[in-house]
Design an enzyme around this catalytic site. Structure first.
Site, PDB file in Angstrom:
ATOM      1  N   ALA A 155       1.987  -0.561   4.515  1.00  0.00           N
ATOM      2  CA  ALA A 155       1.422  -1.147   3.278  1.00  0.00           C
ATOM      3  C   ALA A 155       2.441  -1.071   2.141  1.00  0.00           C
ATOM      4  O   ALA A 155       3.616  -1.333   2.344  1.00  0.00           O
ATOM      5  CB  ALA A 155       0.093  -0.463   2.950  1.00  0.00           C
ATOM      6  N   CYS A 156       1.985  -0.712   0.942  1.00  0.00           N
ATOM      7  CA  CYS A 156       2.881  -0.732  -0.231  1.00  0.00           C
ATOM      8  C   CYS A 156       4.042   0.242  -0.089  1.00  0.00           C
ATOM      9  O   CYS A 156       5.034   0.127  -0.805  1.00  0.00           O
ATOM     10  CB  CYS A 156       2.103  -0.401  -1.499  1.00  0.00           C
ATOM     11  SG  CYS A 156       0.928  -1.682  -1.923  1.00  0.00           S
ATOM     12  N   SER A 157       3.908   1.223   0.785  1.00  0.00           N
ATOM     13  CA  SER A 157       5.001   2.177   0.971  1.00  0.00           C
ATOM     14  C   SER A 157       6.025   1.697   1.987  1.00  0.00           C
ATOM     15  O   SER A 157       6.988   2.422   2.278  1.00  0.00           O
ATOM     16  CB  SER A 157       4.451   3.532   1.429  1.00  0.00           C
ATOM     17  OG  SER A 157       3.603   4.055   0.452  1.00  0.00           O
ATOM     18  N   SER A 158       5.852   0.500   2.519  1.00  0.00           N
ATOM     19  CA  SER A 158       6.764   0.012   3.557  1.00  0.00           C
ATOM     20  C   SER A 158       8.226   0.065   3.106  1.00  0.00           C
ATOM     21  O   SER A 158       9.120   0.294   3.925  1.00  0.00           O
ATOM     22  CB  SER A 158       6.419  -1.427   3.941  1.00  0.00           C
ATOM     23  OG  SER A 158       5.118  -1.493   4.466  1.00  0.00           O
TER      24      SER A 158
END
Ligand code: COA
Length: 380
Positions: A155-158
């Site tokens: 997700a956004c931490s990819s």
């Protein structure tokens, strides 16, 4: 272990901009129509009336003022409220691969290397347009890169999870030059029907070139000469249902059909705000202590761009004072939340004024929950 350098970054920005006013106008028309179409069910209590969106709320609650999107007419059409993308044939480059190549070209030019000198390509994004073959392998092919390539999703931490993978590969010698890409077409997973979600996201793609210090600068290209040493990376995860998207390969086999809203992004935003801010502040503080960097010596916080208030809270907790706009750069006023691309866009656009020896942190966070940080020192 090899020393790892970031030697180039790149950004693809879609050509279409959408203001909050345009978005609110389109959703207002759609909500009025939906309420009129469902008047009987609303009257009987079977359905709840939908509330109208407000520009004032969006800016106050999130700091988002504008976003770029891959296609604008479809998502602003009150009868559609989702982008309209023509299906491409298998002979054409896929859309996500195309935006990766555009961002990669800028990053490769900064680094002064060509695609053929890469030996690892990692694509990290919240949404990948197909299961396989990997978008990263298609990009590897388009750039003429060697070695290996794969897709991944945190997700956004990819961004930071993919960076750590590339950094570890270079540290241990399984790659010498790697490219990390975050092709975020968030407008295709966003719910433009509901006012609590319609304003959140925007599209973008970022690229980062990483090289082993012993080969950086040896390729003979005319790069910028700027480089950043990786001082350390740190990742952490903790399960939560507060940000979810149930789109997946098992949808077709499930007994109970999913509500379409479950197959798009959804969250308990307030809960996320409360849970994630302390998690991120503690994460960065612990990481800095582990690496031996004083928090006061961090000249810049390139944070994930989901909410202005969140970023202020995190930087304030770490510095024990309000951060200046230079210390904690904001791009979400213009780009909105571009998921994993956000922190890298901040790094790409806001590193002027930092000198050789200056230290800084790039940090992404989001669904999972997940958080990742990369501590950097300007080397040249
Ligand atoms: N226009 C007008 N009013 C709206 C609205 C809109 N677009 N969206 C929600 N509201 C209303 C709500 O219905 C609610 O009304 P109520 O008090 O009568 O129930 C009120 O405004 C407050 O809603 P809430 O959802 O509590 O707002 P918030 O201040 O928490 O802001 C977010 C919402 C999403 C902007 C914010 O929670 C956020 O950004 N959180 C972090 C999310 C995040 O980082 N996610 C990571 C994903 S990558």
């Amino acid at each position: 272990m090899n020393e790892v350098l970031i030697t180039g970054t790149g950004l693809w920005t879609p050509e279409y901009g959408v203001t909050n006013a345009e978005l609110v106008e389109s959703l207002t028309r759609a909500v009025r129509k939906w309420n009129a179409d469902h008047a009987a069910e609303i009257e009987s209590g079977e359905l709840e009336e939908r509330d109208l969106p407000s520009e004032k709320f969006i800016v106050r609650a999130s700091g988002v003022g504008h976003r770029y999107v891959i296609e604008k007419e479809g998502l602003l059409d009150p009868d559609r409220l989702r982008p309209h993308l023509p299906t491409r044939s298998e002979d054409e480059l896929s859309i996500q691969a195309e935006i990766c190549v555009a961002a990669a070209e800028e990053a490769l030019a900064q680094a002064g290397i060509s695609g053929s000198e890469l030996d690892a390509v990692v694509v990290g994004a919240s949404n990948i347009q197909r299961a396989y073959p990997a978008i990263a392998i298609e990009v590897q092919d388009a750039l003429g890169a060697g070695g290996f390539a794969y897709d991944m999703n945190v997700a956004c931490s990819s961004a930071t999870f993919a960076l750590q993978n590339a950094i570890d590969a270079i540290k241990t010698g399984s790659a010498r030059r790697a490219l990390v890409l975050c092709p975020e077409l968030t407008s295709c997973h966003n719910n433009f029907e509901l006012r609590e979600f319609h304003f959140i996201f925007g599209d973008a793609c970022t690229a980062v070139v990483l090289e082993s210090a012993d080969v950086a600068g040896a390729a003979g290209g005319a790069g910028t000469g700027e480089s950043w040493s990786v001082l350390g990376t740190r990742l952490a995860t903790k399960f939560s249902n507060n940000i979810r998207n149930d789109f997946g390969f098992m949808n077709v086999a499930e007994d109970t059909p999913r509500h379409p809203h479950e197959l798009l992004f959804r969250q308990n935003g307030r809960q996320v705000f409360g849970d994630v801010c302390p998690m991120v502040a503690e994460h960065i503080a612990t990481h800095a202590a582990e690496v031996g960097v004083d928090l006061e010596d961090l000249k810049r916080f390139w944070l994930h761009q989901a909410n202005l208030g969140m970023n202020k809270t995190i930087a304030k907790t770490l510095l024990d004072r309000e951060p200046s706009p230079e210390e904690s750069p904001v791009i979400l006023d213009e780009y909105a939340n571009t998921s994993s691309a956000g922190s890298v866009i901040a790094f790409h656009k806001h590193r002027d004024g930092l000198e050789v020896g200056d230290q800084a942190v790039l940090c992404s966070f989001g669904a999972g929950y997940s958080v990742g940080s990369v501590l950097l020192r300007r080397r040249s």
